[in-house]
Design a protein around this motif. Structure first.
Motif, PDB file in Angstrom:
ATOM      1  N   GLY A  99       4.324  -2.611  -5.640  1.00  0.00           N
ATOM      2  CA  GLY A  99       5.021  -2.034  -4.493  1.00  0.00           C
ATOM      3  C   GLY A  99       4.145  -2.093  -3.254  1.00  0.00           C
ATOM      4  N   MET A 100       2.849  -1.829  -3.435  1.00  0.00           N
ATOM      5  CA  MET A 100       1.941  -1.880  -2.282  1.00  0.00           C
ATOM      6  C   MET A 100       1.872  -3.300  -1.722  1.00  0.00           C
ATOM      7  N   ASP A 196      11.495   2.485   2.328  1.00  0.00           N
ATOM      8  CA  ASP A 196      11.054   2.425   0.934  1.00  0.00           C
ATOM      9  C   ASP A 196      12.100   3.186   0.116  1.00  0.00           C
ATOM     10  N   SER A 218       8.903  -0.182  -4.990  1.00  0.00           N
ATOM     11  CA  SER A 218       7.924  -0.305  -6.058  1.00  0.00           C
ATOM     12  C   SER A 218       8.780  -0.460  -7.317  1.00  0.00           C
ATOM     13  N   THR A 220       7.775  -0.882 -10.118  1.00  0.00           N
ATOM     14  CA  THR A 220       7.029  -0.138 -11.140  1.00  0.00           C
ATOM     15  C   THR A 220       7.763   1.138 -11.559  1.00  0.00           C
ATOM     16  N   LYS A 221       8.580   1.660 -10.673  1.00  0.00           N
ATOM     17  CA  LYS A 221       9.196   2.970 -10.898  1.00  0.00           C
ATOM     18  C   LYS A 221      10.549   2.793 -11.610  1.00  0.00           C
TER      19      LYS A 221
HETATM   20  C1  LIG Z   1       7.475   5.676  -2.905  1.00  0.00           C
HETATM   21  C2  LIG Z   1       6.445   4.695  -3.360  1.00  0.00           C
HETATM   22  N1  LIG Z   1       6.298   3.547  -2.701  1.00  0.00           N
HETATM   23  C3  LIG Z   1       5.371   2.635  -3.073  1.00  0.00           C
HETATM   24  C4  LIG Z   1       4.541   2.852  -4.138  1.00  0.00           C
HETATM   25  C5  LIG Z   1       3.520   1.813  -4.511  1.00  0.00           C
HETATM   26  O1  LIG Z   1       3.971   1.063  -5.587  1.00  0.00           O
HETATM   27  P1  LIG Z   1       3.013   0.343  -6.653  1.00  0.00           P
HETATM   28  O2  LIG Z   1       2.291   1.404  -7.410  1.00  0.00           O
HETATM   29  O3  LIG Z   1       3.956  -0.468  -7.477  1.00  0.00           O
HETATM   30  O4  LIG Z   1       2.075  -0.520  -5.870  1.00  0.00           O
HETATM   31  C6  LIG Z   1       4.673   4.031  -4.878  1.00  0.00           C
HETATM   32  C7  LIG Z   1       3.794   4.255  -6.046  1.00  0.00           C
HETATM   33  O5  LIG Z   1       3.763   5.289  -6.647  1.00  0.00           O
HETATM   34  C8  LIG Z   1       5.644   4.982  -4.477  1.00  0.00           C
HETATM   35  O6  LIG Z   1       5.798   6.152  -5.137  1.00  0.00           O
END
Ligand SMILES: Cc1ncc(COP(=O)(O)O)c(C=O)c1O
Length: 407
Positions: A99-100, A196, A218, A220-221
């Protein structure tokens, strides 16, 4: 049977036109090889072969579309991009390693030295650090404002403001932004409005319908939903995403084909998972509000939430993340967390398994003390990403936390 590209079947997007996000989550973007497999194929290959030197030259030169090298062209990654773009209602998506990486790629591609960003204070801690520490090194300055204070947004605008960046609902305090108002502010100042959408996913909220230019995830979530892989994605109009793609091709923060496949599988169950997360979270939020050891509960589904009505207009559900302050400070918050037995102590969110976090010392631990105060990240704040276990069992486990506070 030898695979060749012509046998690869993309299910035409036009056949899915007008279908609901529930259907798109299962069907959009799917490719089929000559083997006619029912599930999505994975292409774990770094490069692709050509029929001739002339074809290789045409691919590299951009005269012929097709696969080249998995840093920037991989069919499994493209299938994930097509599916999430369809679900968000965006033209094009660019998948990234995290996500970053999606946020960084968007900023690197679309901002330049001298540009100014206005960002909401309550964003994920690392997003704050990315803007404040790293993008600043390259001449991009960021002003942080309260997500829900329109006057602060207005007064932070400068002639060189090129981007407004928000999370809504915010992490971890579940504040809700008025997206249409911020989109208007951005567009009258010739700036991009970036949302986001990690907490809601396109199942609960589609920011393009409220004026967003770019939607970030992200993956990942919730998109994965089972805590297996790290990944991200940016979605938007082709004119912007082509720039983001160009950065990805040159800098390489690429999503792996295996992760893309996991996210494709995750998306298939996203709509039913999101509804289960929302139901459990609402019931827990109401229950937490009644606990004597709780000072405050943050969840947009509660009538007590200041943006309850706005959230009801913008979102089709209130999401699976809530937070609350216990009476006391860090000691009480940590005792509460440590007394739970089933719920996982981990900083991740969006998992089918419920997770519990102390934001002040984990996700938001790198913020300065002043930034923490401004963002409302107090020592007694606890965040819960509510999973899909039986809600009665979640209460039983959280009750262990309350019992620890009584002793
Ligand atoms: C709202 C939000 N945006 C972006 C990110 C970053 O994502 P990643 O951990 O996949 O890099 C997170 C991570 O917890 C998040 O909670």
């Amino acid at each position: 049977m030898t695979f060749c590209r012509d046998e690869q079947v993309w299910i035409p997007e036009s056949d899915l036109e007008g279908m609901s996000v529930d259907t798109l989550a299962v069907r959009a973007g799917q490719i089929r090889t000559g083997q006619l497999e029912h599930s999505d194929p994975i292409f774990p290959t770094s490069s692709f072969v050509y029929g001739s030197a002339a074809q290789a030259a045409a691919r590299f030169g951009g005269e012929e579309p097709g696969n080249i090298y998995s840093r920037f062209t991989n069919p499994t990654v493209q299938a994930f991009e097509a599916r999430i773009a369809a679900m968000e209602g965006g033209e094009k998506a660019v998948a990234t390693a995290s996500g970053m990486a999606a946020i960084l790629s968007t900023c690197m591609a679309l901002l330049q030295s001298g540009d100014h960003v206005v960002c909401s204070r309550g964003v994920f801690g690392t997003t704050n650090v990315l803007f404040q520490k790293y993008l600043a090194k390259f001449g991009v300055e960021t002003t942080f404002v309260n997500l829900t204070d329109q006057a602060q947004w207005q007064s932070a605008m400068r002639p060189e403001t090129r981007m407004l960046f928000i999370e809504t609902p915010s992490n971890p305090l579940c504040e809700v932004a008025d997206m249409a108002a911020l989109a208007e502010l951005a567009h009258t100042n010739n700036a991009l409005f970036v949302v986001d959408n990690c907490f809601c996913t396109p199942v609960l909220q589609r920011p393009f319908e409220h004026g967003a230019d770019i939607v970030i995830h992200s993956a990942t979530k919730y998109l994965d939903g089972q805590g297996r892989c790290v990944g991200g994605v940016a979605v938007g109009p082709a004119r912007l995403m082509d720039e983001v793609y160009g950065f990805l091709r040159s800098a390489g923060p690429t999503m792996s084909p295996f992760n893309a496949w996991v996210f494709l599988k995750g998306l298939e169950t996203l709509p039913i998972r999101m509804r289960a997360h929302c139901d459990n979270a609402l019931e827990l939020a109401r229950w937490l509000e009644q606990q004597p050891a709780v000072a405050e509960v943050f969840y947009a589904g509660l009538k007590s939430h200041p943006q309850h009505e706005l959230a009801g207009r913008q979102q089709s559900g209130f999401g699976g993340v809530l937070s609350f302050r216990v009476k006391g400070g860090r000691e009480e918050a940590w005792s509460f967390i440590d007394a739970t037995r089933m719920i996982s102590i981990t900083a991740n969110l969006g998992d089918v398994k419920t997770t519990i976090t102390h934001p002040a010392t984990t996700t938001h631990g790198r913020l300065s003390p002043e930034d923490k105060v401004q963002a409302g990240i107090t020592e007694n704040l606890i965040r819960i990403s509510v999973g899909i276990e039986a809600v009665g069992d979640l209460k039983t486990d959280l009750q262990r936390g309350f019992s620890a506070l009584e002793t």
